[in-house]
Motif scaffolding. Structure first.
Motif, PDB file in Angstrom:
ATOM      1  N   MET A   1       1.138  -1.269   0.196  1.00  0.00           N
ATOM      2  CA  MET A   1      -0.200   0.278   0.558  1.00  0.00           C
ATOM      3  C   MET A   1       0.855   1.767  -0.613  1.00  0.00           C
ATOM      4  N   VAL A   2       0.547   2.252  -0.823  1.00  0.00           N
ATOM      5  CA  VAL A   2       1.410   3.596  -0.903  1.00  0.00           C
ATOM      6  C   VAL A   2       0.357   4.466  -0.273  1.00  0.00           C
ATOM      7  N   ASP A   3       1.124   4.913   0.421  1.00  0.00           N
ATOM      8  CA  ASP A   3       0.923   6.171   1.997  1.00  0.00           C
ATOM      9  C   ASP A   3       1.322   7.374   2.498  1.00  0.00           C
ATOM     10  N   SER A   4       0.117   8.678   1.821  1.00  0.00           N
ATOM     11  CA  SER A   4       0.825  10.119   1.413  1.00  0.00           C
ATOM     12  C   SER A   4       1.017  10.646   2.772  1.00  0.00           C
ATOM     13  N   SER A   5       0.828   9.737   3.348  1.00  0.00           N
ATOM     14  CA  SER A   5       0.711  10.818   4.531  1.00  0.00           C
ATOM     15  C   SER A   5       1.922   9.329   5.456  1.00  0.00           C
ATOM     16  N   ALA A   6       2.287   8.959   5.530  1.00  0.00           N
ATOM     17  CA  ALA A   6       3.289   7.860   6.412  1.00  0.00           C
ATOM     18  C   ALA A   6       4.867   8.307   6.599  1.00  0.00           C
ATOM     19  N   GLY A   7       5.530   8.220   7.352  1.00  0.00           N
ATOM     20  CA  GLY A   7       6.667   9.420   7.927  1.00  0.00           C
ATOM     21  C   GLY A   7       7.617   7.743   7.483  1.00  0.00           C
ATOM     22  N   ALA A   8       7.464   6.543   7.382  1.00  0.00           N
ATOM     23  CA  ALA A   8       8.709   5.777   6.970  1.00  0.00           C
ATOM     24  C   ALA A   8       7.597   4.791   6.653  1.00  0.00           C
ATOM     25  N   THR A   9       8.470   4.255   5.318  1.00  0.00           N
ATOM     26  CA  THR A   9       7.973   2.425   5.135  1.00  0.00           C
ATOM     27  C   THR A   9       8.022   1.986   5.851  1.00  0.00           C
ATOM     28  N   VAL A  10       7.749   1.278   5.558  1.00  0.00           N
ATOM     29  CA  VAL A  10       6.484  -0.306   7.081  1.00  0.00           C
ATOM     30  C   VAL A  10       7.134  -1.356   6.425  1.00  0.00           C
ATOM     31  N   VAL A  11       7.500  -2.494   6.518  1.00  0.00           N
ATOM     32  CA  VAL A  11       7.284  -4.084   6.176  1.00  0.00           C
ATOM     33  C   VAL A  11       7.460  -5.461   8.068  1.00  0.00           C
ATOM     34  N   GLY A  12       6.118  -6.036   7.857  1.00  0.00           N
ATOM     35  CA  GLY A  12       6.320  -6.869   8.332  1.00  0.00           C
ATOM     36  C   GLY A  12       7.058  -8.297   8.896  1.00  0.00           C
ATOM     37  N   LEU A  13       7.296  -8.489   9.493  1.00  0.00           N
ATOM     38  CA  LEU A  13       8.653  -9.593  10.504  1.00  0.00           C
ATOM     39  C   LEU A  13       8.479 -10.443   9.846  1.00  0.00           C
ATOM     40  N   GLU A  14       7.535 -10.817   8.710  1.00  0.00           N
ATOM     41  CA  GLU A  14       7.618 -11.914   7.879  1.00  0.00           C
ATOM     42  C   GLU A  14       7.756 -11.695   6.164  1.00  0.00           C
ATOM     43  N   ASP A  15       7.587 -10.484   5.828  1.00  0.00           N
ATOM     44  CA  ASP A  15       7.591  -9.471   4.402  1.00  0.00           C
ATOM     45  C   ASP A  15       9.025 -10.026   4.062  1.00  0.00           C
ATOM     46  N   VAL A  16       9.164  -9.918   2.653  1.00  0.00           N
ATOM     47  CA  VAL A  16      11.366  -9.853   2.017  1.00  0.00           C
ATOM     48  C   VAL A  16      11.666 -10.440   2.877  1.00  0.00           C
ATOM     49  N   ARG A  17      11.346 -11.880   2.729  1.00  0.00           N
ATOM     50  CA  ARG A  17      12.174 -12.826   3.939  1.00  0.00           C
ATOM     51  C   ARG A  17      13.934 -13.209   3.344  1.00  0.00           C
ATOM     52  N   ALA A  18      14.235 -13.004   1.328  1.00  0.00           N
ATOM     53  CA  ALA A  18      15.032 -13.044   1.798  1.00  0.00           C
ATOM     54  C   ALA A  18      16.201 -11.685   2.223  1.00  0.00           C
ATOM     55  N   VAL A  19      14.874 -10.727   3.488  1.00  0.00           N
ATOM     56  CA  VAL A  19      16.714 -10.375   3.329  1.00  0.00           C
ATOM     57  C   VAL A  19      16.484 -10.286   5.148  1.00  0.00           C
ATOM     58  N   GLU A  20      17.276 -10.787   6.090  1.00  0.00           N
ATOM     59  CA  GLU A  20      17.741 -10.192   7.179  1.00  0.00           C
ATOM     60  C   GLU A  20      17.911  -8.832   7.942  1.00  0.00           C
ATOM     61  N   ALA A  21      16.638  -8.560   8.741  1.00  0.00           N
ATOM     62  CA  ALA A  21      16.626  -7.767   9.246  1.00  0.00           C
ATOM     63  C   ALA A  21      17.928  -7.269  10.215  1.00  0.00           C
ATOM     64  N   GLU A  22      18.186  -5.928   9.773  1.00  0.00           N
ATOM     65  CA  GLU A  22      19.454  -5.446  10.942  1.00  0.00           C
ATOM     66  C   GLU A  22      18.685  -5.172  12.092  1.00  0.00           C
ATOM     67  N   GLU A  23      19.745  -4.641  13.445  1.00  0.00           N
ATOM     68  CA  GLU A  23      19.510  -4.247  14.376  1.00  0.00           C
ATOM     69  C   GLU A  23      18.435  -3.449  14.386  1.00  0.00           C
ATOM     70  N   ALA A  24      17.349  -3.629  15.855  1.00  0.00           N
ATOM     71  CA  ALA A  24      16.677  -2.310  15.745  1.00  0.00           C
ATOM     72  C   ALA A  24      17.558  -1.558  16.897  1.00  0.00           C
ATOM     73  N   ASP A  25      16.178  -0.527  16.496  1.00  0.00           N
ATOM     74  CA  ASP A  25      16.724   0.757  17.227  1.00  0.00           C
ATOM     75  C   ASP A  25      15.377   0.971  18.317  1.00  0.00           C
ATOM     76  N   HIS A  26      15.912   0.591  19.565  1.00  0.00           N
ATOM     77  CA  HIS A  26      14.977   0.385  20.245  1.00  0.00           C
ATOM     78  C   HIS A  26      14.119   1.707  21.010  1.00  0.00           C
ATOM     79  N   ALA A  27      15.092   2.682  20.489  1.00  0.00           N
ATOM     80  CA  ALA A  27      14.241   4.108  21.127  1.00  0.00           C
ATOM     81  C   ALA A  27      13.565   4.435  19.604  1.00  0.00           C
ATOM     82  N   MET A  28      13.318   4.308  18.701  1.00  0.00           N
ATOM     83  CA  MET A  28      11.819   4.344  17.540  1.00  0.00           C
ATOM     84  C   MET A  28      10.993   3.958  17.752  1.00  0.00           C
ATOM     85  N   ASN A  29       9.639   4.383  17.545  1.00  0.00           N
ATOM     86  CA  ASN A  29       8.193   3.950  17.745  1.00  0.00           C
ATOM     87  C   ASN A  29       7.951   3.954  16.429  1.00  0.00           C
ATOM     88  N   PHE A  30       6.592   3.722  16.185  1.00  0.00           N
ATOM     89  CA  PHE A  30       4.941   4.427  15.217  1.00  0.00           C
ATOM     90  C   PHE A  30       4.348   4.708  15.275  1.00  0.00           C
TER      91      PHE A  30
END
Length: 92
Positions: free
Chosen positions: A1-30
């Motif tokens: 989905m394309v969102d003109s009011s979203a501040g960040a592009t986000v995916v769920g844990l199961e999306d883009v399975r071929a790519v490992e997630a880099e370390e989380a920024d625990h100070a960042m919330n959405f």
């Protein structure tokens, strides 16, 4: 989905399975549309191909999102233009 009011592009844990997630920024919330907060769970950088077979480099924050969300502002900050039109919407 394309969102003109979203501040960040986000995916769920199961999306883009071929790519490992880099370390989380625990100070960042959405903030979700209902006002609730979800925590950052990392970042995934990957290449995606559109229907016209053009490749795009994407950086997405990993969250508990129910569906991937493409941020128009993030795309524009990356140097592209997003057009919404009755004749067809596109990114260039």
């Amino acid at each position: 989905m394309v969102d003109s009011s979203a501040g960040a592009t986000v995916v769920g844990l199961e999306d883009v399975r071929a790519v490992e997630a880099e370390e989380a920024d625990h100070a960042m919330n959405f903030r979700l549309a209902d006002g609730s907060l979800i925590q950052d769970q990392g970042k995934k950088s990957f290449h995606a191909q559109d229907p016209e077979e053009e490749w795009w480099n994407l950086n997405a924050r990993v969250t508990q999102a129910h569906q991937p969300l493409l941020s128009v502002s993030q795309v524009v900050k990356g140097g592209s233009t997003v057009v919404f039109s009755p004749m067809g919407s596109y990114i260039q």
